[in-house]
Scaffold this motif. Sequence first.
Motif, PDB file in Angstrom:
ATOM      1  N   PHE B  10      53.157  22.518  27.509  1.00  0.00           N
ATOM      2  CA  PHE B  10      53.005  22.392  26.056  1.00  0.00           C
ATOM      3  C   PHE B  10      51.782  21.519  25.731  1.00  0.00           C
ATOM      4  O   PHE B  10      50.946  21.887  24.903  1.00  0.00           O
ATOM      5  CB  PHE B  10      54.288  21.788  25.456  1.00  0.00           C
ATOM      6  CG  PHE B  10      54.201  21.493  23.980  1.00  0.00           C
ATOM      7  CD1 PHE B  10      53.979  22.505  23.060  1.00  0.00           C
ATOM      8  CD2 PHE B  10      54.348  20.183  23.518  1.00  0.00           C
ATOM      9  CE1 PHE B  10      53.896  22.226  21.685  1.00  0.00           C
ATOM     10  CE2 PHE B  10      54.274  19.899  22.157  1.00  0.00           C
ATOM     11  CZ  PHE B  10      54.051  20.922  21.248  1.00  0.00           C
ATOM     12  N   GLN B  11      51.669  20.394  26.410  1.00  0.00           N
ATOM     13  CA  GLN B  11      50.530  19.498  26.181  1.00  0.00           C
ATOM     14  C   GLN B  11      49.204  20.175  26.552  1.00  0.00           C
ATOM     15  O   GLN B  11      48.203  20.043  25.850  1.00  0.00           O
ATOM     16  CB  GLN B  11      50.686  18.208  27.002  1.00  0.00           C
ATOM     17  CG  GLN B  11      51.875  17.332  26.601  1.00  0.00           C
ATOM     18  CD  GLN B  11      51.727  16.763  25.190  1.00  0.00           C
ATOM     19  OE1 GLN B  11      50.621  16.489  24.735  1.00  0.00           O
ATOM     20  NE2 GLN B  11      52.840  16.607  24.490  1.00  0.00           N
ATOM     21  N   CYS B  12      49.230  20.901  27.654  1.00  0.00           N
ATOM     22  CA  CYS B  12      48.036  21.612  28.123  1.00  0.00           C
ATOM     23  C   CYS B  12      47.590  22.638  27.080  1.00  0.00           C
ATOM     24  O   CYS B  12      46.397  22.762  26.771  1.00  0.00           O
ATOM     25  CB  CYS B  12      48.360  22.280  29.459  1.00  0.00           C
ATOM     26  SG  CYS B  12      47.161  23.476  30.032  1.00  0.00           S
ATOM     27  N   LEU B  13      48.551  23.351  26.497  1.00  0.00           N
ATOM     28  CA  LEU B  13      48.225  24.362  25.486  1.00  0.00           C
ATOM     29  C   LEU B  13      47.713  23.716  24.205  1.00  0.00           C
ATOM     30  O   LEU B  13      46.825  24.248  23.536  1.00  0.00           O
ATOM     31  CB  LEU B  13      49.454  25.238  25.203  1.00  0.00           C
ATOM     32  CG  LEU B  13      49.834  26.183  26.345  1.00  0.00           C
ATOM     33  CD1 LEU B  13      51.244  26.723  26.148  1.00  0.00           C
ATOM     34  CD2 LEU B  13      48.832  27.332  26.441  1.00  0.00           C
ATOM     35  N   LEU B  14      48.276  22.549  23.851  1.00  0.00           N
ATOM     36  CA  LEU B  14      47.766  21.832  22.674  1.00  0.00           C
ATOM     37  C   LEU B  14      46.319  21.415  22.917  1.00  0.00           C
ATOM     38  O   LEU B  14      45.472  21.503  22.024  1.00  0.00           O
ATOM     39  CB  LEU B  14      48.611  20.586  22.381  1.00  0.00           C
ATOM     40  CG  LEU B  14      50.016  20.788  21.813  1.00  0.00           C
ATOM     41  CD1 LEU B  14      50.645  19.429  21.508  1.00  0.00           C
ATOM     42  CD2 LEU B  14      49.994  21.638  20.547  1.00  0.00           C
ATOM     43  N   GLU B 174      35.056  12.712  29.172  1.00  0.00           N
ATOM     44  CA  GLU B 174      36.476  12.921  28.854  1.00  0.00           C
ATOM     45  C   GLU B 174      36.939  14.354  29.159  1.00  0.00           C
ATOM     46  O   GLU B 174      38.104  14.585  29.488  1.00  0.00           O
ATOM     47  CB  GLU B 174      36.751  12.593  27.380  1.00  0.00           C
ATOM     48  CG  GLU B 174      38.243  12.566  27.078  1.00  0.00           C
ATOM     49  CD  GLU B 174      38.584  12.668  25.596  1.00  0.00           C
ATOM     50  OE1 GLU B 174      37.684  12.875  24.777  1.00  0.00           O
ATOM     51  OE2 GLU B 174      39.784  12.545  25.288  1.00  0.00           O
ATOM     52  N   MET B 175      36.026  15.310  29.046  1.00  0.00           N
ATOM     53  CA  MET B 175      36.411  16.710  29.261  1.00  0.00           C
ATOM     54  C   MET B 175      36.867  16.940  30.703  1.00  0.00           C
ATOM     55  O   MET B 175      37.612  17.874  30.983  1.00  0.00           O
ATOM     56  CB  MET B 175      35.229  17.643  28.934  1.00  0.00           C
ATOM     57  CG  MET B 175      34.824  17.596  27.470  1.00  0.00           C
ATOM     58  SD  MET B 175      33.673  18.922  27.017  1.00  0.00           S
ATOM     59  CE  MET B 175      32.140  18.351  27.757  1.00  0.00           C
ATOM     60  N   PHE B 176      36.404  16.086  31.616  1.00  0.00           N
ATOM     61  CA  PHE B 176      36.702  16.273  33.045  1.00  0.00           C
ATOM     62  C   PHE B 176      37.692  15.238  33.569  1.00  0.00           C
ATOM     63  O   PHE B 176      37.949  15.157  34.762  1.00  0.00           O
ATOM     64  CB  PHE B 176      35.398  16.237  33.845  1.00  0.00           C
ATOM     65  CG  PHE B 176      34.413  17.245  33.351  1.00  0.00           C
ATOM     66  CD1 PHE B 176      34.523  18.581  33.724  1.00  0.00           C
ATOM     67  CD2 PHE B 176      33.412  16.880  32.451  1.00  0.00           C
ATOM     68  CE1 PHE B 176      33.641  19.526  33.237  1.00  0.00           C
ATOM     69  CE2 PHE B 176      32.527  17.819  31.955  1.00  0.00           C
ATOM     70  CZ  PHE B 176      32.643  19.154  32.347  1.00  0.00           C
ATOM     71  N   GLU B 177      38.236  14.456  32.656  1.00  0.00           N
ATOM     72  CA  GLU B 177      39.237  13.456  32.996  1.00  0.00           C
ATOM     73  C   GLU B 177      40.499  14.187  33.483  1.00  0.00           C
ATOM     74  O   GLU B 177      40.852  15.237  32.974  1.00  0.00           O
ATOM     75  CB  GLU B 177      39.535  12.697  31.702  1.00  0.00           C
ATOM     76  CG  GLU B 177      40.511  11.574  31.759  1.00  0.00           C
ATOM     77  CD  GLU B 177      40.995  11.244  30.346  1.00  0.00           C
ATOM     78  OE1 GLU B 177      42.199  11.020  30.184  1.00  0.00           O
ATOM     79  OE2 GLU B 177      40.151  11.246  29.416  1.00  0.00           O
ATOM     80  N   THR B 178      41.172  13.624  34.473  1.00  0.00           N
ATOM     81  CA  THR B 178      42.362  14.271  35.019  1.00  0.00           C
ATOM     82  C   THR B 178      43.533  13.298  34.977  1.00  0.00           C
ATOM     83  O   THR B 178      43.435  12.193  35.497  1.00  0.00           O
ATOM     84  CB  THR B 178      42.090  14.728  36.472  1.00  0.00           C
ATOM     85  OG1 THR B 178      41.128  15.786  36.436  1.00  0.00           O
ATOM     86  CG2 THR B 178      43.349  15.236  37.134  1.00  0.00           C
ATOM     87  N   ASP B 179      44.614  13.695  34.317  1.00  0.00           N
ATOM     88  CA  ASP B 179      45.787  12.815  34.246  1.00  0.00           C
ATOM     89  C   ASP B 179      47.017  13.543  34.812  1.00  0.00           C
ATOM     90  O   ASP B 179      46.896  14.628  35.389  1.00  0.00           O
ATOM     91  CB  ASP B 179      46.021  12.320  32.809  1.00  0.00           C
ATOM     92  CG  ASP B 179      46.345  13.450  31.846  1.00  0.00           C
ATOM     93  OD1 ASP B 179      46.543  14.600  32.300  1.00  0.00           O
ATOM     94  OD2 ASP B 179      46.414  13.187  30.624  1.00  0.00           O
ATOM     95  N   ALA B 180      48.190  12.957  34.616  1.00  0.00           N
ATOM     96  CA  ALA B 180      49.411  13.510  35.217  1.00  0.00           C
ATOM     97  C   ALA B 180      49.698  14.923  34.717  1.00  0.00           C
ATOM     98  O   ALA B 180      50.192  15.771  35.478  1.00  0.00           O
ATOM     99  CB  ALA B 180      50.597  12.596  34.898  1.00  0.00           C
ATOM    100  N   ILE B 181      49.371  15.176  33.447  1.00  0.00           N
ATOM    101  CA  ILE B 181      49.588  16.525  32.902  1.00  0.00           C
ATOM    102  C   ILE B 181      48.732  17.536  33.656  1.00  0.00           C
ATOM    103  O   ILE B 181      49.199  18.601  34.064  1.00  0.00           O
ATOM    104  CB  ILE B 181      49.256  16.542  31.389  1.00  0.00           C
ATOM    105  CG1 ILE B 181      50.297  15.710  30.629  1.00  0.00           C
ATOM    106  CG2 ILE B 181      49.193  17.968  30.848  1.00  0.00           C
ATOM    107  CD1 ILE B 181      49.934  15.413  29.194  1.00  0.00           C
ATOM    108  N   GLY B 189      49.616  25.805  39.680  1.00  0.00           N
ATOM    109  CA  GLY B 189      48.652  26.912  39.649  1.00  0.00           C
ATOM    110  C   GLY B 189      48.420  27.453  38.250  1.00  0.00           C
ATOM    111  O   GLY B 189      47.889  28.545  38.074  1.00  0.00           O
ATOM    112  N   ILE B 190      48.815  26.666  37.231  1.00  0.00           N
ATOM    113  CA  ILE B 190      48.690  27.157  35.850  1.00  0.00           C
ATOM    114  C   ILE B 190      47.278  26.938  35.318  1.00  0.00           C
ATOM    115  O   ILE B 190      46.712  27.805  34.647  1.00  0.00           O
ATOM    116  CB  ILE B 190      49.746  26.478  34.933  1.00  0.00           C
ATOM    117  CG1 ILE B 190      51.155  26.908  35.360  1.00  0.00           C
ATOM    118  CG2 ILE B 190      49.494  26.814  33.466  1.00  0.00           C
ATOM    119  CD1 ILE B 190      52.284  26.260  34.597  1.00  0.00           C
ATOM    120  N   ALA B 191      46.704  25.774  35.589  1.00  0.00           N
ATOM    121  CA  ALA B 191      45.361  25.478  35.076  1.00  0.00           C
ATOM    122  C   ALA B 191      44.573  24.708  36.129  1.00  0.00           C
ATOM    123  O   ALA B 191      45.154  23.968  36.926  1.00  0.00           O
ATOM    124  CB  ALA B 191      45.463  24.660  33.787  1.00  0.00           C
TER     125      ALA B 191
END
Lengths: 177, 255
Positions: B10-14, B174-181, B189-191
């Motif tokens: 859900f967060q990824c889609l937002l 920020e566009m390339f920042e990687t967090d737990a989501i 394998g979703i994104a």
Amino acid sequence: MSGPSSSSTGTVPDTGTVTGTDNTRPDTATIWAWLDDVPDPEIPVISVVDLGIVRDVSWTEDERLLVTLTPTYSGCPATAVIALDVETALKQRGVEAVELRTQLAPPWTTDWLNDKGRDRLRAYGIAPPNPQGGVPDACPHCHSTRVSRVSQFGSTPCKAQWRCDSCLEPFDYFKCL
Amino acid sequence: MTASTENALFQCLLRLGDNTLILGHRLGEWCGHAPALEEDIALANTALDLMGQTRHWLTLAGTIEGQGRSEDDLAMLRDVWDFRNVLLVEQPNRDYGHTLMRQYLFDHYHLLMLHGLCDSSDSRLADIAAKSVKEVTYHAERSAELVIALGDGTEESHRRMQDALDRLFPFVGEMFETDAIDETMAQSGIAPLPSSLRPAFDTQLDQVLAEATLSKPTDDFAHQGGRTGSRHSEHLGHLLSSMQWLQRAYPGAQW
């Protein structure tokens, strides 16, 4: 993908109206022919079938007509109008139970524009998409191949603005997608 | 799908839908004001593509969330802290150079992200990405051409493009920042992991900037807080007050 040539086993009615019963239900080839009369709202010389946005037509087991449409560009404002026009055209022919379904995949491509549509675009003054090189092959007015781009975007999401360097007329080019 | 994966999705889609929504709105602000008619049309058309993509992402987000929220509810009835777009896209238009530089920086990240999403293990995302990638390829081509033309243009256009790059570069990281989501999405394998897109982005950026005769800032400081919603800039609030006012003033109003 089924097309206008893939007819099912239904019977073709004599007239354009149907009562909705099994015996008189139009076959899918007839439905495709009806949809071929529905013009694209932005480029009315071609039909929604020419454009390749009608993906499938089928009858469901409970006698509803399922029409699968696909959008051209994600945000094309014509998409909603096309859905309404398709539904209206079918209801005018007497098909009451119409279900429209949107299908994204595989994504629409200008390769699905048929030859009739390409010829009609050209006659209307719009250069059809040219998969080889992605630039118009000739000016739709004088057929010169000396053409240059004015802008990558045009009057609708699907077109770009070009100019003929021979007759100097501007023209729309239907972009490859 | 576990509840935590579902929430991450859900967060990824937002994040995907809010990026295209906010940038689409920013581009729409130019409608009728661009420096040339062709540019006006180009920006409006790009905005339209982004808005169309937004509808796909946010509709799917609402479905995943399962609370009955529609694309419109998500776009028009959330407040600043619930938005998950990167800070870059909410930056104001300023002059045309800033608008084009912002577009170029986003387009090239966007294109890489969509190419990765085309291989998503979730076909719903892959389908939207496959549709969007064709449109965004065109956006990216155009914005790179314009950055080169204006960077390597007149003294005035060069100065403006360099100024835009200096001001906007701190929003690239920020566009390339990687967090737990992102980790959860990548593991399923979703994104793709955003950080995995950075090398290709940098290679392309260096090529375009060299052709545009522009210098990349040496300081790699990156503002953060848009994708998490924790620290949006004040610009987003002003944008939302304009974008959402009708639904706020007349709840449920429809065309």
